[in-house]
Design a protein around this motif. Structure first.
Motif, PDB file in Angstrom:
ATOM      1  N   THR A   1       4.201  -8.830  -8.915  1.00  0.00           N
ATOM      2  CA  THR A   1       5.395  -9.162  -8.129  1.00  0.00           C
ATOM      3  C   THR A   1       5.396 -10.602  -7.617  1.00  0.00           C
ATOM      4  O   THR A   1       6.288 -10.980  -6.855  1.00  0.00           O
TER       5      THR A   1
ATOM      6  N   THR B   1      12.376   4.496 -14.649  1.00  0.00           N
ATOM      7  CA  THR B   1      11.929   4.300 -13.267  1.00  0.00           C
ATOM      8  C   THR B   1      11.852   5.643 -12.553  1.00  0.00           C
ATOM      9  O   THR B   1      12.766   6.462 -12.671  1.00  0.00           O
ATOM     10  N   SER B   2      10.753   5.843 -11.828  1.00  0.00           N
ATOM     11  CA  SER B   2      10.658   7.042 -11.007  1.00  0.00           C
ATOM     12  C   SER B   2      11.586   6.880  -9.812  1.00  0.00           C
ATOM     13  O   SER B   2      11.761   5.777  -9.281  1.00  0.00           O
TER      14      SER B   2
ATOM     15  N   PRO C   1      13.201  -0.694  -9.424  1.00  0.00           N
ATOM     16  CA  PRO C   1      12.476  -0.355  -8.195  1.00  0.00           C
ATOM     17  C   PRO C   1      13.182  -0.933  -6.967  1.00  0.00           C
ATOM     18  O   PRO C   1      13.609  -2.090  -6.965  1.00  0.00           O
TER      19      PRO C   1
ATOM     20  N   TYR D   1       2.023   4.191 -15.455  1.00  0.00           N
ATOM     21  CA  TYR D   1       2.699   3.148 -14.686  1.00  0.00           C
ATOM     22  C   TYR D   1       1.976   1.826 -14.910  1.00  0.00           C
ATOM     23  O   TYR D   1       0.959   1.548 -14.267  1.00  0.00           O
TER      24      TYR D   1
ATOM     25  N   PHE E   1       6.819  -6.871 -16.962  1.00  0.00           N
ATOM     26  CA  PHE E   1       5.987  -6.439 -15.844  1.00  0.00           C
ATOM     27  C   PHE E   1       5.364  -7.598 -15.081  1.00  0.00           C
ATOM     28  O   PHE E   1       4.286  -7.487 -14.517  1.00  0.00           O
TER      29      PHE E   1
ATOM     30  N   ASN F   1       2.236  -4.058 -12.398  1.00  0.00           N
ATOM     31  CA  ASN F   1       3.458  -4.846 -12.241  1.00  0.00           C
ATOM     32  C   ASN F   1       3.191  -5.987 -11.262  1.00  0.00           C
ATOM     33  O   ASN F   1       2.981  -5.757 -10.067  1.00  0.00           O
TER      34      ASN F   1
ATOM     35  N   GLN G   1      11.600   3.783  -7.523  1.00  0.00           N
ATOM     36  CA  GLN G   1      10.233   3.584  -7.059  1.00  0.00           C
ATOM     37  C   GLN G   1       9.436   2.678  -8.012  1.00  0.00           C
ATOM     38  O   GLN G   1       9.356   1.492  -7.807  1.00  0.00           O
ATOM     39  N   GLU G   2       8.867   3.260  -9.074  1.00  0.00           N
ATOM     40  CA  GLU G   2       8.014   2.502  -9.993  1.00  0.00           C
ATOM     41  C   GLU G   2       8.518   2.611 -11.427  1.00  0.00           C
ATOM     42  O   GLU G   2       9.072   3.633 -11.821  1.00  0.00           O
TER      43      GLU G   2
ATOM     44  N   PHE H   1       7.911   3.233 -15.241  1.00  0.00           N
ATOM     45  CA  PHE H   1       6.932   3.989 -16.019  1.00  0.00           C
ATOM     46  C   PHE H   1       7.165   3.803 -17.517  1.00  0.00           C
ATOM     47  O   PHE H   1       8.230   3.358 -17.955  1.00  0.00           O
TER      48      PHE H   1
END
Length: 213
Positions: free
Chosen positions: A110, A58-59, A16, A105, A167, A108, A81-82, A84
């Motif tokens: 952070t 990842t998207s 990401p 998804y 994650f 996650n 992006q995210e 998956f």
């Protein structure tokens, strides 16, 4: 959240926030990229290891088609992006050349470990100095985190994928910390070995043994 996305499996890991440049030449992916670019929708890059599609990826959003060739091939700029997880692969889609997948998804986290990122950056700089690698670690407009530095430590594809499957940012930082703790002594030892080999045959000035009286 669960949804359907077109997929572009590749033998790499995209994180990401990462910017990835690709040259698109296969007809199925030329169709995929054109549709995603025109609609503003994302597509997925699931990781392929040893010619086997993995469960996570990842998207990716198409930021720009940098160059369009007469035969329809194109150079594109993308951004991760995210992360998956694939629930089901849809190999055949009506009127489409490409495949897709139903994905979700996972949450996650952070949140970072205080001070660990600074230690990681120091270790990476040490690693780069030992390897005599000059690399700009600054990432404009992006906060430094495990994702931002993971490609700078020299992990294998399998190790990069293992980090993708974590994650929680604290787990990702700890994974990088353990990797660097393992690899730094090995690299330092190799540098010492290379120095010994370079010195072999040279005139050397060494002190003699001081005998005890």
């Amino acid at each position: 959240m669960t949804n359907f996305i077109p997929v572009f499996p590749l033998g790499l890991v995209v994180y990401p926030g990462e910017h990835l440049n690709l040259h698109i030449f296969e007809p199925r992916y030329k169709q995929l990229i054109k549709e995603c670019h025109d609609s503003g929708k994302s597509f997925g890059i699931p990781t392929v290891i040893d010619n086997k599609l993995q469960d996570h990826g990842t998207s990716v959003k198409v930021l720009e088609i940098s160059k369009l060739y007469p035969d329809g091939e194109m150079d594109i700029r993308t951004e991760g992006q995210e992360v998956f997880r694939i629930l089901e692969v849809i190999r055949n889609i009506p009127d489409k050349l490409y495949s897709g997948a139903i994905v979700n998804y996972p949450p996650n986290n952070t949140r970072m470990l205080p001070g660990v990122l600074d230690q990681l950056m120091q270790s990476i700089h040490e690693l780069h100095e030992l390897l005599q690698v000059k690399k700009d670690m600054r990432i404009p407009g992006r906060e430094q985190d495990a994702y931002a530095i993971a490609h700078h430590v020299g992990m294998s594809l399998q190790e990069e994928y293992e980090l993708l499957c974590l994650f929680d940012e604290r787990q990702r930082q700890e994974y990088l910390k353990r990797f660097l703790e393992k690899v730094l002594p090995t690299v330092a030892g190799m540098e010492q070995l290379k120095e010994k080999i370079r010195l072999n045959g040279h005139f050397r000035s060494l002190p003699g043994l001081k005998w005890e009286e």
